[in-house]
Write an enzyme that holds these catalytic residues in place. Structure first.
Site, PDB file in Angstrom:
ATOM      1  N   CYS A   1      81.695  47.033  70.387  1.00 16.66           N
ATOM      2  CA  CYS A   1      80.569  47.524  70.970  1.00 16.66           C
ATOM      3  C   CYS A   1      80.881  48.678  71.869  1.00 16.66           C
ATOM      4  O   CYS A   1      81.731  48.337  72.767  1.00 16.66           O
ATOM      5  CB  CYS A   1      79.802  46.245  71.732  1.00 16.66           C
ATOM      6  SG  CYS A   1      78.640  46.600  72.832  1.00 16.66           S
TER       7      CYS A   1
ATOM      8  N   ASN B   1      64.121  49.619  74.324  1.00 17.94           N
ATOM      9  CA  ASN B   1      63.796  49.070  73.015  1.00 17.94           C
ATOM     10  C   ASN B   1      64.844  48.140  72.863  1.00 17.94           C
ATOM     11  O   ASN B   1      65.952  47.965  72.879  1.00 17.94           O
ATOM     12  CB  ASN B   1      63.976  50.366  71.991  1.00 17.94           C
ATOM     13  CG  ASN B   1      63.094  51.633  72.290  1.00 17.94           C
ATOM     14  OD1 ASN B   1      62.100  51.154  72.802  1.00 17.94           O
ATOM     15  ND2 ASN B   1      63.793  52.684  71.646  1.00 17.94           N
TER      16      ASN B   1
ATOM     17  N   HIS C   1      73.878  45.010  72.716  1.00 20.51           N
ATOM     18  CA  HIS C   1      74.233  44.988  74.208  1.00 20.51           C
ATOM     19  C   HIS C   1      73.134  45.661  75.050  1.00 20.51           C
ATOM     20  O   HIS C   1      72.616  46.594  74.812  1.00 20.51           O
ATOM     21  CB  HIS C   1      75.618  46.027  74.483  1.00 20.51           C
ATOM     22  CG  HIS C   1      76.219  45.578  75.757  1.00 20.51           C
ATOM     23  ND1 HIS C   1      77.499  45.354  75.636  1.00 20.51           N
ATOM     24  CD2 HIS C   1      75.616  45.676  76.957  1.00 20.51           C
ATOM     25  CE1 HIS C   1      77.835  44.931  76.986  1.00 20.51           C
ATOM     26  NE2 HIS C   1      76.694  45.418  77.858  1.00 20.51           N
TER      27      HIS C   1
ATOM     28  N   HIS D   1      70.507  47.351  77.059  1.00 18.35           N
ATOM     29  CA  HIS D   1      70.542  48.685  77.602  1.00 18.35           C
ATOM     30  C   HIS D   1      69.216  49.344  77.495  1.00 18.35           C
ATOM     31  O   HIS D   1      68.248  48.883  76.828  1.00 18.35           O
ATOM     32  CB  HIS D   1      71.496  49.745  76.601  1.00 18.35           C
ATOM     33  CG  HIS D   1      71.261  49.898  75.444  1.00 18.35           C
ATOM     34  ND1 HIS D   1      71.320  48.794  74.257  1.00 18.35           N
ATOM     35  CD2 HIS D   1      70.426  50.929  74.840  1.00 18.35           C
ATOM     36  CE1 HIS D   1      70.574  49.274  72.993  1.00 18.35           C
ATOM     37  NE2 HIS D   1      70.336  50.533  73.391  1.00 18.35           N
TER      38      HIS D   1
ATOM     39  N   GLN E   1      67.114  53.091  78.302  1.00 19.75           N
ATOM     40  CA  GLN E   1      67.322  54.616  78.080  1.00 19.75           C
ATOM     41  C   GLN E   1      66.481  55.497  79.118  1.00 19.75           C
ATOM     42  O   GLN E   1      65.323  55.016  79.705  1.00 19.75           O
ATOM     43  CB  GLN E   1      66.842  55.020  76.531  1.00 19.75           C
ATOM     44  CG  GLN E   1      67.547  54.239  75.796  1.00 19.75           C
ATOM     45  CD  GLN E   1      67.382  55.003  74.205  1.00 19.75           C
ATOM     46  OE1 GLN E   1      67.433  56.312  74.004  1.00 19.75           O
ATOM     47  NE2 GLN E   1      66.986  54.185  73.371  1.00 19.75           N
TER      48      GLN E   1
HETATM   49 ZN    ZN Z   1      78.935  44.973  74.054  1.00 24.50          ZN
END
Ligand code: ZN
Ligand code: ZN
Ligand code: FE
Length: 339
Positions: A37, A137, A148, A150, A152
């Site tokens: 990742c 998203n 993971h 996140h 944007q």
């Molecule tokens: Zn990760």
């Protein structure tokens, strides 16, 4: 051959398209392995630091870049490409590889909002950035291969069509009624309590009358605020509270059968616009009508912009309110109450 990276204007729908040919090289991660990742502590992008809660990275496959090449094709009067100048960033919400906002402590989600605010202020100082689009998203079903957590940020060289449309609605309403459209909606919702799912001191979570997607959720500030940068720390804390509650509602909507995919967007005023003509709000969309039935945007939606809402809104609000009660019972801290 160099990939095309430019803006193209659609004169029929009056909107920009970001052409980013190089993004076809984006990897689709088949397996989710923690070692590989790119957002986990230890990854080359992150470094060995682990003393962070939220971190901002440049997008590795940006649709827009600060110093773009000149557009590739010879322009004509009607087909005029423009430079794809902008900034695309990724906000890593937590060092831990799994989970979502509903398992992060409230203070951590406040940190996330602080990061968005700081980043927005920084991006708007660049002369070529005209709007900061913040979104998340989540889920493989909507094309997100990185699990993971996140979000944007796109620093855009134009104001998105949807924001311009909303701005026009706000402006027209204000001129006709002398009040902000969403302030008026908030006033009515507080009076009738028809669509409220959850309320804290500064925000409402609603299943709006005009929901397009199944179980679509909006978050409205009770006070008239037009951008994230205007929120004080207490208000940011209450916004963080609503984000945690919405995500927990989505993660419990279908009896923990699955964490559903969703989209979260922040709608803020165009930076140069009059504060009176826009009201900050968040919108959440997810595709499931049932735990295994999905709604697709297809011919009537994509081809005509007409949504069919294939559920009974009166049943959806009941389910959302019930889920809110269950969902908030799983949170360690809640600042408001479910309806
Ligand atoms: Zn990760
Ligand atoms: Zn307002
Ligand atoms: Fe909106």
């Amino acid at each position: 051959m160099r990939h095309v990276n430019e803006l193209r204007w659609d004169p029929l729908s009056r909107e920009w398209i970001i052409v980013a040919g190089h993004r076809s090289k984006r990897p689709w991660r088949e397996k989710d392995s923690t070692e590989k990742c790119p957002f986990c502590p230890g990854a080359p992008e992150i470094g060995s630091r682990s003393d962070w809660k939220v971190i901002v990275l440049p997008n590795k496959y940006p649709a827009l870049i600060p110093n773009p090449p000149e557009p590739s094709i010879v322009s004509s009067k009607l087909m005029k490409p423009s430079k794809a100048q902008g900034i695309c960033e990724v906000v890593i919400e937590t060092p831990s590889h799994e989970g979502d906002f509903d398992i992060l402590p409230l203070g951590h989600v406040v940190e996330y909002i602080n990061t968005l605010v700081n980043e927005q202020i920084k991006l708007l100082k660049k002369p070529f950035i005209k709007y900061v689009a913040i979104f998340k998203n989540k889920g493989r079903e909507i094309g997100v291969s990185l699990t993971h957590p996140h979000s944007q940020i796109y620093g855009l060289p134009f104001i998105p069509k949807k924001i311009l449309d909303e701005y026009e609605s706000f402006k027209t309403y204000y001129r006709e009624h002398g009040i902000c459209l969403l302030c008026d909606i908030v006033r009515e919702e507080i009076a009738t309590k028809k669509h409220i799912i959850y309320e804290n001191k500064y925000f409402l979570i609603l299943f709006p009358f005009y929901a397009k997607w199944p179980y679509e959720i909006h978050v409205y500030s009770k006070k008239h605020i037009s951008s994230l940068t205007q929120l004080n720390i207490e208000e940011r804390t209450h916004l963080a509270d609503t984000i945690r509650v919405v995500v927990s509602i989505y993660n419990n909507l279908f009896e923990k059968e699955k964490e559903i995919p969703y989209i979260m967007v922040f709608h803020q005023k165009p930076p140069e616009a009059n504060d009176n003509y826009f009201h900050l709000h968040l919108e959440f969309y997810q595709p499931y009508r049932d735990k295994d039935k999905k709604k697709y945007a297809a011919g009537i939606e994509l081809g005509f912009g007409v949504f069919t809402h294939d559920l009974d809104p009166r049943e959806e609000i009941v389910k959302l309110r019930g889920t809110c009660k269950r969902a908030t019972s799983f949170l360690d801290e809640v600042l408001g109450k479910c309806y």
